[in-house]
Design an enzyme around this catalytic site. Structure first.
Site, short mmCIF file in Angstrom:
data_model
loop_
_atom_site.label_atom_id
_atom_site.label_comp_id
_atom_site.label_asym_id
_atom_site.label_seq_id
_atom_site.Cartn_x
_atom_site.Cartn_y
_atom_site.Cartn_z
N CYS A 1 4.76 -5.96 -26.10
CA CYS A 1 3.78 -6.23 -25.03
C CYS A 1 2.52 -5.37 -25.14
O CYS A 1 2.10 -4.73 -24.17
CB CYS A 1 4.40 -6.04 -23.66
SG CYS A 1 5.46 -7.38 -23.22
N TYR B 1 0.53 -5.20 -21.27
CA TYR B 1 -0.11 -6.47 -20.90
C TYR B 1 -1.60 -6.30 -20.67
O TYR B 1 -2.24 -7.14 -20.05
CB TYR B 1 0.49 -7.10 -19.65
CG TYR B 1 1.83 -7.79 -19.83
CD1 TYR B 1 2.51 -7.76 -21.03
CD2 TYR B 1 2.41 -8.49 -18.78
CE1 TYR B 1 3.73 -8.39 -21.17
CE2 TYR B 1 3.63 -9.13 -18.91
CZ TYR B 1 4.29 -9.07 -20.10
OH TYR B 1 5.50 -9.70 -20.23
N TRP C 1 1.80 -4.05 -16.28
CA TRP C 1 3.21 -4.37 -16.59
C TRP C 1 3.98 -3.11 -17.00
O TRP C 1 5.18 -3.01 -16.80
CB TRP C 1 3.27 -5.41 -17.72
CG TRP C 1 4.67 -5.74 -18.13
CD1 TRP C 1 5.52 -6.60 -17.49
CD2 TRP C 1 5.39 -5.22 -19.24
NE1 TRP C 1 6.73 -6.62 -18.14
CE2 TRP C 1 6.68 -5.79 -19.22
CE3 TRP C 1 5.07 -4.32 -20.27
CZ2 TRP C 1 7.65 -5.50 -20.18
CZ3 TRP C 1 6.04 -4.02 -21.22
CH2 TRP C 1 7.31 -4.60 -21.18
N TYR D 1 7.11 -18.81 -23.74
CA TYR D 1 6.83 -17.39 -23.55
C TYR D 1 7.13 -16.62 -24.83
O TYR D 1 8.16 -16.82 -25.45
CB TYR D 1 7.69 -16.88 -22.40
CG TYR D 1 7.27 -15.53 -21.85
CD1 TYR D 1 5.93 -15.25 -21.59
CD2 TYR D 1 8.21 -14.56 -21.54
CE1 TYR D 1 5.56 -14.03 -21.07
CE2 TYR D 1 7.84 -13.34 -21.01
CZ TYR D 1 6.51 -13.08 -20.78
OH TYR D 1 6.13 -11.87 -20.25
N HIS D 2 6.21 -15.69 -25.18
CA HIS D 2 6.35 -14.87 -26.40
C HIS D 2 6.14 -15.65 -27.68
O HIS D 2 6.62 -15.25 -28.74
CB HIS D 2 7.70 -14.13 -26.44
CG HIS D 2 7.81 -13.04 -25.43
ND1 HIS D 2 9.02 -12.52 -25.02
CD2 HIS D 2 6.86 -12.37 -24.74
CE1 HIS D 2 8.80 -11.57 -24.11
NE2 HIS D 2 7.49 -11.47 -23.93
N HIS E 1 1.32 -12.94 -26.41
CA HIS E 1 1.22 -13.28 -24.99
C HIS E 1 -0.06 -14.07 -24.68
O HIS E 1 -0.80 -13.73 -23.75
CB HIS E 1 1.26 -12.02 -24.13
CG HIS E 1 2.60 -11.33 -24.17
ND1 HIS E 1 2.97 -10.49 -25.19
CD2 HIS E 1 3.64 -11.36 -23.31
CE1 HIS E 1 4.18 -10.04 -24.94
NE2 HIS E 1 4.61 -10.55 -23.83
#
Ligand SMILES: *[C@@H]1O[C@H](CO)[C@@H](O)[C@H](O)[C@H]1NC(C)=O
Ligand SMILES: *[C@@H]1O[C@H](CO)[C@@H](O)[C@H](O)[C@H]1NC(C)=O
Ligand SMILES: *[C@@H]1O[C@H](CO)[C@@H](O)[C@H](O)[C@H]1NC(C)=O
Length: 657
Positions: free
Chosen positions: A252, A296, A314, A514-515, A600
């Site tokens: 992240c 993030y 995050w 996601y990801h 992301h």
């Protein structure tokens, strides 16, 4: 008539819906199948890979020593043609890893003579079954070739416990074969990786750096190390390296490429850290900690080579994540107290933990950074001194668009396409909205125009600008839910800046939600990979990528077009300077596309510069824009494009200040 039509349509939709929910990926019965191999050990015949007994193995010949050397292959004859979309390879049971396949290639054939590669890559050294999914194809034979053993690079053994082949079944009926539609591109092959690639960067040698977190398949905690790999498009293979020397779990992160093609990775699970990968020495080094710990956040390389950083609640504590900037020359982070995060917050139901995430940043003229979203409000950040913030208006009737995409497809014209996103980070309906933002002078409001909306609502998608200026938006899901593939959009869409319209392309095989990540490769194909990273028992880990071949590389019958080639060009050019280029044939335009990085949904590095050539035949010159806020120094791909729109392979060029 209208009533009848809509009634019929409703019935048809219901029928399609039922088909969709009841169709399933099913292992085909192996009764009567046979297997052959390049060699086998007595007692470990190829048929042992089809016998339903995971304790019995095919093993390549190893006595008397020396063993039969790699590559080793095993081929399966299914005795009939099936519409197959996946092949699973079960390694021998844990306890003995001899012969587990690492490097590999998976091919299919109708006639046992002419083979097509459907997957290539590198498996991790573990005993889990490796299921490789690809776009459905018709085949009678499959062949698995092992090019390296997973446990080390010396052993020449290959073993397989079980091989299964899968087809799609609706009720009890195999789903009929549908060929890809001509002119809509092809998902050519699947690349298997030893980890879930949740973050990627193109490297100056044309390879792709990727990483997950402290683990290959999950994240959590500040563990001080990261599983990384480098994928080589030339061989299809990936190296593996656990990076611990920077004490940084790089899950992240913010990612930016500096003027020397170094990958600057900040924060995430170890929230204060900075790590730098330098392709020149193939080495990771730790850099100074950030002033504010973050996860993030987004970062953007500025026109003077420093790296701007903002947001990121995050990780490292919530709120107050104003801007700071990294100077690669002095290796220092400095707070920009006037670069305020408050004007770029969304109204996420998750609060500031979510509302300052994943800013859409673009380094621009005079050391400014433009923030195009995901908040509906847009802002300018000036990075000089202690920084300033200037509101830049709203994206018209869009909402907050968390986990949407923003792509600078024409930098000299200041053009950014935005697409999709959702009001909230999770459990929220994504949008189809798309806008064109046109930047002018820094700190003045850009113009914003609505362009055609996408057919598919998308959050967690990826956007990639192609050499011809079209924008490929791929993956995502219509209701954003981390670690779920429900509502995934399998059909990518291509936006044409000339017409302002979207075209649906052929569907991919593997959901990318996601990801997931996507970047342009030097050969003008697109790498789309990852998704999941949600633990060993999670069904949504995708240890792979699919390679998309855009329509501009294909003939009507799906074969590859012959491409123009760039014969000679300098490998370095200054901003504002002229590049001389020779080609093998007449071309009509050139473009530069800056190297991409992705995690992301954020890719602040890619941008495109269309170039109008002087010259003719096989000899041309182009002028690189003179503003470093436009021709952002660093590594770019130079493409020559002929009048059919066919691009050359990109030449790697360093643009210098
Ligand atoms: C499975 O294979 C192992 C190893 O060859 C053998 O010992 C075992 O008896 C087999 N099991 C069955 C049910 O055939
Ligand atoms: C397929 O080719 C392999 C390798 O040439 C051979 O061993 C095998 O017998 C062939 N199978 C059939 C059904 O022809
Ligand atoms: C574009 O390039 C390809 C390969 O050189 C060639 O087949 C095609 O005819 C070219 N089109 C034009 C219009 O030059």
């Amino acid at each position: 008539m209208t009533r009848l039509t809509s009634h019929v349509f409703a019935a048809l939709s219901a029928c399609l819906y039922i088909r969709a929910v009841t169709s399933a990926s099913v292992a085909i019965s192996r009764t009567g199948w046979t297997a052959t191999a390049d060699s086998f050990e007595t007692g470990n015949e190829p048929a042992k890979a089809l016998d339903g007994n995971a304790s019995s193995l095919w093993h390549s010949k190893y006595t008397p020593a020396p063993p039969d050397t790699l590559p080793n292959w095993i081929a399966v004859d299914m005795k009939a043609t099936f519409n197959i979309h996946a092949i699973s390879i079960q390694p021998r049971p844990s306890g003995n890893s001899n012969g587990r396949i690492g490097g590999h290639k998976i091919e299919i054939s109708m006639d046992n003579t002419s083979w097509q590669t459907v997957a290539i890559g590198t498996f991790n050294n573990d005993a889990t079954t490796k299921k490789t999914t690809f776009v459905t194809r018709q085949a009678r034979y499959i062949k698995v070739t092992a090019t390296s053993e997973a446990q080390n690079s010396v052993n020449q053994w290959t073993s397989v416990a079980e091989i299964n082949v899968f087809h799609d079944v609706t009720g009890s009926t195999p789903t009929p074969y549908t060929a890809p539609v001509s002119g809509k591109g092809l998902w050519e092959k699947t690349i298997n990786f030893p980890l879930v690639p949740a973050a990627v960067s193109l490297l100056t040698n044309g390879k792709v750096l990727m990483w997950s977190a402290f683990a290959r398949d999950t994240f959590g905690g500040a563990n001080g190390f990261t599983q990384t790999g480098i994928y080589d498009p030339a061989t299809g293979q990936s190296s593996q390296l656990e990076v611990a020397n920077t004490q940084h779990d790089m899950f992240c992160p913010g990612i930016s490429l500096d003027f020397n093609g170094r990958v600057i990775v900040t924060g995430g699970s170890n929230a204060a850290k900075t790590s730098i990968y330098d392709p020149a020495g193939n080495a990771w080094t730790g850099a100074s900690n950030m002033q504010i710990a973050r996860g993030y956040q987004s970062t953007a390389t500025c026109s003077d080579g420093r790296v701007f950083n903002i947001g990121g609640s995050w990780s490292g504590g919530s709120g107050g994540k104003n801007g700071e900037i990294y100077d690669p020359t002095s290796n220092t982070w400095s707070l920009l107290s006037g670069a305020l995060v408050s004007p770029m917050l969304t109204a996420d139901v998750g609060g500031v933990f979510r509302s300052d995430n994943h800013a859409w940043l673009f380094g621009w003229k005079s050391k400014t950074v433009f923030q195009a979203g995901p908040s509906i409000a847009m802002n300018w950040y000036d990075t000089v001194g202690s920084g300033t913030t200037t509101g830049a208006g709203n994206r018209l009737d869009d909402g907050h668009a968390m986990n949407g995409n923003a792509i600078m497809y024409d930098a000299p014209a200041g053009k950014i396409l935005t697409a999709g996103g959702a009001q909230n980070y999770e459990d929220s309906d994504a949008r189809t909205n798309a806008y064109v933002i046109t930047l002018g002078a820094p700190k003045t409001n850009p113009t914003v125009a609505k362009t055609q909306s996408m057919t598919y609502a998308r959050g967690f998608a990826n956007g990639v600008v192609l050499p011809d200026g079209t924008v490929f938006v791929t993956g995502g899901q219509s209701r954003v839910k981390p670690f779920q593939d429900a509502t995934a959009a399998l059909i990518p869409e291509l936006w044409n800046p000339g017409t302002g319209t979207w075209t649906q392309l052929n569907p991919m095989a593997i959901p990318r939600t996601y990801h997931s990540v996507a970047i342009l490769l030097p050969d003008a194909t697109v790498f789309q990979g990852g998704g999941g990273l949600c633990g060993a028992s999670c069904a949504f880990n995708h240890f792979d990528a699919e390679i998309f071949v855009p329509p501009y590389l294909l003939n009507a019958d799906g074969t590859r077009r012959t491409r123009p080639t760039i014969n000679t060009v300098a490998s370095t050019v200054n901003i504002g300077a002229t590049l001389s280029i020779t080609t093998n044939a007449a071309v009509s335009s050139f473009s530069l596309v800056r190297f991409g990085t992705a995690t992301h949904t954020v890719n602040t590095d890619q941008r495109r510069i269309p170039l109008t050539p002087s010259g003719s035949g096989t000899s041309y010159t182009v002028v690189v824009p003179s503003d470093p806020g436009v021709a952002l120094p660093g590594y770019w791909l130079l493409f020559a494009i002929n009048s059919s729109g066919t691009p050359s392979v990109g030449k790697i060029i360093k643009v210098t200040l």
